[in-house]
Design a protein around this motif. Sequence first.
Motif, PDB file in Angstrom:
ATOM      1  N   GLU A  49       0.833  -1.206   0.000  1.00  0.00           N
ATOM      2  CA  GLU A  49       0.000   0.000   0.000  1.00  0.00           C
ATOM      3  C   GLU A  49       0.868   1.256   0.000  1.00  0.00           C
ATOM      4  OE1 GLU A  49      -1.692   2.811   3.204  1.00  0.00           O
ATOM      5  OE2 GLU A  49      -2.293   0.756   3.654  1.00  0.00           O
ATOM      6  N   HIS A  50       1.910   1.278   0.835  1.00  0.00           N
ATOM      7  CA  HIS A  50       2.815   2.430   0.862  1.00  0.00           C
ATOM      8  C   HIS A  50       3.566   2.581  -0.452  1.00  0.00           C
ATOM      9  CE1 HIS A  50       3.290   3.700   5.285  1.00  0.00           C
ATOM     10  NE2 HIS A  50       2.238   2.899   5.247  1.00  0.00           N
ATOM     11  N   MET A  51       4.030   1.466  -1.003  1.00  0.00           N
ATOM     12  CA  MET A  51       4.905   1.524  -2.177  1.00  0.00           C
ATOM     13  C   MET A  51       4.173   1.993  -3.434  1.00  0.00           C
ATOM     14  SD  MET A  51       7.847   1.012  -1.121  1.00  0.00           S
ATOM     15  CE  MET A  51       8.516   1.215  -2.773  1.00  0.00           C
ATOM     16  N   LEU A  52       2.865   1.806  -3.485  1.00  0.00           N
ATOM     17  CA  LEU A  52       2.148   2.253  -4.674  1.00  0.00           C
ATOM     18  C   LEU A  52       2.154   3.770  -4.832  1.00  0.00           C
ATOM     19  CD1 LEU A  52       1.346  -0.676  -5.044  1.00  0.00           C
ATOM     20  CD2 LEU A  52      -0.987   0.071  -5.512  1.00  0.00           C
ATOM     21  N   PHE A  53       2.530   4.493  -3.772  1.00  0.00           N
ATOM     22  CA  PHE A  53       2.633   5.949  -3.840  1.00  0.00           C
ATOM     23  C   PHE A  53       4.052   6.410  -4.191  1.00  0.00           C
ATOM     24  CE2 PHE A  53      -1.157   5.210  -1.440  1.00  0.00           C
ATOM     25  CZ  PHE A  53      -1.973   6.304  -1.638  1.00  0.00           C
ATOM     26  N   LYS A 118      13.894   3.323   1.865  1.00  0.00           N
ATOM     27  CA  LYS A 118      13.457   4.550   2.549  1.00  0.00           C
ATOM     28  C   LYS A 118      12.120   4.336   3.259  1.00  0.00           C
ATOM     29  CE  LYS A 118      13.989   7.237  -1.098  1.00  0.00           C
ATOM     30  NZ  LYS A 118      13.966   8.472  -1.949  1.00  0.00           N
ATOM     31  N   GLU A 119      11.195   3.676   2.573  1.00  0.00           N
ATOM     32  CA  GLU A 119       9.863   3.492   3.162  1.00  0.00           C
ATOM     33  C   GLU A 119       9.890   2.488   4.316  1.00  0.00           C
ATOM     34  OE1 GLU A 119       6.113   5.063   3.358  1.00  0.00           O
ATOM     35  OE2 GLU A 119       7.832   5.620   2.098  1.00  0.00           O
ATOM     36  N   ARG A 120      10.865   1.591   4.275  1.00  0.00           N
ATOM     37  CA  ARG A 120      11.008   0.636   5.378  1.00  0.00           C
ATOM     38  C   ARG A 120      11.209   1.380   6.700  1.00  0.00           C
ATOM     39  NH1 ARG A 120      12.896  -4.089   3.799  1.00  0.00           N
ATOM     40  NH2 ARG A 120      14.512  -3.117   2.494  1.00  0.00           N
ATOM     41  N   ASN A 121      12.012   2.435   6.648  1.00  0.00           N
ATOM     42  CA  ASN A 121      12.241   3.233   7.864  1.00  0.00           C
ATOM     43  C   ASN A 121      10.961   3.907   8.344  1.00  0.00           C
ATOM     44  OD1 ASN A 121      14.999   2.629   7.888  1.00  0.00           O
ATOM     45  ND2 ASN A 121      15.496   4.360   6.553  1.00  0.00           N
ATOM     46  N   VAL A 122      10.132   4.359   7.385  1.00  0.00           N
ATOM     47  CA  VAL A 122       8.855   4.988   7.737  1.00  0.00           C
ATOM     48  C   VAL A 122       7.958   3.994   8.464  1.00  0.00           C
ATOM     49  CG1 VAL A 122       6.752   6.016   6.800  1.00  0.00           C
ATOM     50  CG2 VAL A 122       8.978   6.640   5.836  1.00  0.00           C
ATOM     51  N   ILE A 123       7.891   2.764   7.940  1.00  0.00           N
ATOM     52  CA  ILE A 123       7.023   1.762   8.551  1.00  0.00           C
ATOM     53  C   ILE A 123       7.590   1.292   9.889  1.00  0.00           C
ATOM     54  CG2 ILE A 123       6.018  -0.541   8.244  1.00  0.00           C
ATOM     55  CD1 ILE A 123       5.869   0.082   5.249  1.00  0.00           C
ATOM     56  N   ILE A 163       9.488  -7.186   7.950  1.00  0.00           N
ATOM     57  CA  ILE A 163       9.589  -6.151   6.925  1.00  0.00           C
ATOM     58  C   ILE A 163      11.034  -5.811   6.576  1.00  0.00           C
ATOM     59  CG2 ILE A 163       7.369  -5.179   7.621  1.00  0.00           C
ATOM     60  CD1 ILE A 163       8.893  -2.774   8.714  1.00  0.00           C
ATOM     61  N   SER A 164      11.976  -6.201   7.422  1.00  0.00           N
ATOM     62  CA  SER A 164      13.388  -5.932   7.126  1.00  0.00           C
ATOM     63  C   SER A 164      13.900  -6.774   5.957  1.00  0.00           C
ATOM     64  CB  SER A 164      14.255  -6.196   8.362  1.00  0.00           C
ATOM     65  OG  SER A 164      14.249  -7.570   8.694  1.00  0.00           O
ATOM     66  N   THR A 165      13.134  -7.806   5.561  1.00  0.00           N
ATOM     67  CA  THR A 165      13.599  -8.716   4.503  1.00  0.00           C
ATOM     68  C   THR A 165      13.044  -8.377   3.128  1.00  0.00           C
ATOM     69  OG1 THR A 165      11.746 -10.257   4.804  1.00  0.00           O
ATOM     70  CG2 THR A 165      13.676 -10.572   6.220  1.00  0.00           C
ATOM     71  N   PHE A 166      12.111  -7.444   3.028  1.00  0.00           N
ATOM     72  CA  PHE A 166      11.408  -7.226   1.761  1.00  0.00           C
ATOM     73  C   PHE A 166      12.283  -6.507   0.739  1.00  0.00           C
ATOM     74  CE2 PHE A 166       7.177  -6.897   4.312  1.00  0.00           C
ATOM     75  CZ  PHE A 166       7.229  -8.260   4.556  1.00  0.00           C
ATOM     76  N   ASN A 167      12.150  -6.932  -0.521  1.00  0.00           N
ATOM     77  CA  ASN A 167      12.843  -6.261  -1.627  1.00  0.00           C
ATOM     78  C   ASN A 167      11.944  -6.289  -2.872  1.00  0.00           C
ATOM     79  OD1 ASN A 167      13.086  -8.828  -2.879  1.00  0.00           O
ATOM     80  ND2 ASN A 167      15.027  -9.212  -1.839  1.00  0.00           N
ATOM     81  N   HIS A 168      12.446  -5.745  -3.964  1.00  0.00           N
ATOM     82  CA  HIS A 168      11.670  -5.627  -5.202  1.00  0.00           C
ATOM     83  C   HIS A 168      11.065  -6.960  -5.631  1.00  0.00           C
ATOM     84  CE1 HIS A 168      10.726  -4.542  -9.404  1.00  0.00           C
ATOM     85  NE2 HIS A 168      11.269  -5.711  -9.708  1.00  0.00           N
ATOM     86  N   ASP A 169      11.858  -8.014  -5.671  1.00  0.00           N
ATOM     87  CA  ASP A 169      11.379  -9.302  -6.174  1.00  0.00           C
ATOM     88  C   ASP A 169      10.277  -9.880  -5.285  1.00  0.00           C
ATOM     89  OD1 ASP A 169      13.162  -9.103  -8.244  1.00  0.00           O
ATOM     90  OD2 ASP A 169      14.664 -10.415  -7.341  1.00  0.00           O
ATOM     91  N   ILE A 170      10.419  -9.730  -3.990  1.00  0.00           N
ATOM     92  CA  ILE A 170       9.401 -10.236  -3.064  1.00  0.00           C
ATOM     93  C   ILE A 170       8.086  -9.491  -3.279  1.00  0.00           C
ATOM     94  CG2 ILE A 170       8.747 -10.363  -0.625  1.00  0.00           C
ATOM     95  CD1 ILE A 170      11.706 -10.934  -0.006  1.00  0.00           C
ATOM     96  N   PHE A 171       8.167  -8.173  -3.446  1.00  0.00           N
ATOM     97  CA  PHE A 171       6.956  -7.387  -3.686  1.00  0.00           C
ATOM     98  C   PHE A 171       6.267  -7.803  -4.986  1.00  0.00           C
ATOM     99  CE2 PHE A 171       8.692  -4.050  -0.765  1.00  0.00           C
ATOM    100  CZ  PHE A 171       7.594  -4.009   0.088  1.00  0.00           C
ATOM    101  N   VAL A 172       7.019  -7.894  -6.069  1.00  0.00           N
ATOM    102  CA  VAL A 172       6.426  -8.226  -7.371  1.00  0.00           C
ATOM    103  C   VAL A 172       5.804  -9.623  -7.325  1.00  0.00           C
ATOM    104  CG1 VAL A 172       6.952  -8.701  -9.794  1.00  0.00           C
ATOM    105  CG2 VAL A 172       7.948  -6.697  -8.679  1.00  0.00           C
ATOM    106  N   ASN A 173       6.496 -10.567  -6.715  1.00  0.00           N
ATOM    107  CA  ASN A 173       5.970 -11.929  -6.629  1.00  0.00           C
ATOM    108  C   ASN A 173       4.678 -11.968  -5.819  1.00  0.00           C
ATOM    109  OD1 ASN A 173       6.273 -14.931  -6.904  1.00  0.00           O
ATOM    110  ND2 ASN A 173       6.426 -14.784  -4.682  1.00  0.00           N
ATOM    111  N   TYR A 174       4.652 -11.271  -4.674  1.00  0.00           N
ATOM    112  CA  TYR A 174       3.456 -11.275  -3.833  1.00  0.00           C
ATOM    113  C   TYR A 174       2.295 -10.577  -4.537  1.00  0.00           C
ATOM    114  CZ  TYR A 174       0.410 -10.886   0.213  1.00  0.00           C
ATOM    115  OH  TYR A 174      -0.666 -10.986   1.062  1.00  0.00           O
ATOM    116  N   PHE A 175       2.567  -9.444  -5.169  1.00  0.00           N
ATOM    117  CA  PHE A 175       1.527  -8.706  -5.883  1.00  0.00           C
ATOM    118  C   PHE A 175       0.909  -9.591  -6.964  1.00  0.00           C
ATOM    119  CE2 PHE A 175      -0.305  -5.844  -8.952  1.00  0.00           C
ATOM    120  CZ  PHE A 175      -0.807  -4.779  -8.202  1.00  0.00           C
TER     121      PHE A 175
END
Length: 420
Positions: A49-53, A118-123, A163-175
Amino acid sequence: MIENIKLENNLQIVFEKIPSVRSVCFGIWVKNGSRNESAKVNGISHFIEHMLFKGTEKLSARDIADKMDAVGGQLNAFTSKEYTCYYARVLDTHFDVAIDVLTDMFLNSKFDNDEINKERNVIMEEINMYEDTPEDLAHDLIHQCVWRDDSLGFPVLGTKESISTFNHDIFVNYFNRNYYPENTVLAVAGNFDRDKILEKLSDIFKDYGRKNPYQKKKFKTAYTQGIITKVKDIEQVHMIAAFPGVGMGSEDSYKMAVLNTIFGGGMSSRLFQAVREESGLAYSVYSFNSSFADGGLLSIYAGLNKNQAPELIDKIINEIKKLNTNKITEEDLAKTKEQLKSNYVLSLESTTSRMNAIGRGQLMLNKVLTPEEVIEKIDKVSIADLYELTEKTFDFDQMSICAVGNVDGLDFQEMIQNAK
């Protein structure tokens, strides 16, 4: 008038045309939240949800903000245990801008690793904020307690470890594995050209969600009685007592709304009057119903002095027992129905609230009730219904407790046994 349309790819669009207003609200609802996650990726739905912005191939995060500000629009999103919603509200003359920006975010987000870091720090700070807000923390912990073997008990924000483990590939795969036409609803409420918007949305979403075959997830949720505490060096103890409630769409939903309002849903409720006004045991005390697709909770919250915990438990249990001795009157019932109907109707007086109502209803129940139908269901609740539901709900052997604060030395299970 509310209209539902299913496109060829099974994506549903629900419209509510309101010609008397000058705004329109557009929402994209996805039946995916923290209960769809494993412990390893807990928090990823909220993180998405955060990353879509944070930017697409065409628009940077700044571009997204600038485009919406330029037309005075509102752009936001939220994630719950069972769904995520992305929405925009604008003047009807700027609806094309809202659609273009929101759908680009939804379908073409980059999930850039630099932005993720950057957003990881926000969360992380959002999680810290919850940890520093004991009332919010208590709400999370009671879910972990009673649904301890189910993903429904996972916190929406996730954990710092996950959330410390998330990266681009994990996001795309989950989406790609969780966002499908079959579990997505587009909701539009306000003043708009129905045919024009239908044609535009159909074209934009024609290729949506086809990277993997759709697999409907099945859940088996079971309430488990328990006690959970968390020690925090704060002045108050923040306590929640919970009982099994009713699920979303249950025939008992409106009965529960009436029962909860009478028992602890406002300042005139029995619980508030007994605990605060008559006994002075707590400043804040209320009951509330949480409903999910296949289960729910009726919960009671209070902020109190540690030394008054036994008396408060005793008072809560006595007020529950009094539902059967100090009978609910027709006057009580009529007043409560008017309160619920007024709150409901007043809550619908914006295009955002109408979009929320039709989007959530279509997504979670596969139907949208009109305001007239909701009011009719409230009016049908009888005193006999309330006593039947009271008997089913308030089983003290199923009473769970969560407490946050200086709780050392407090035996809540013993307090329940002594009071009942």
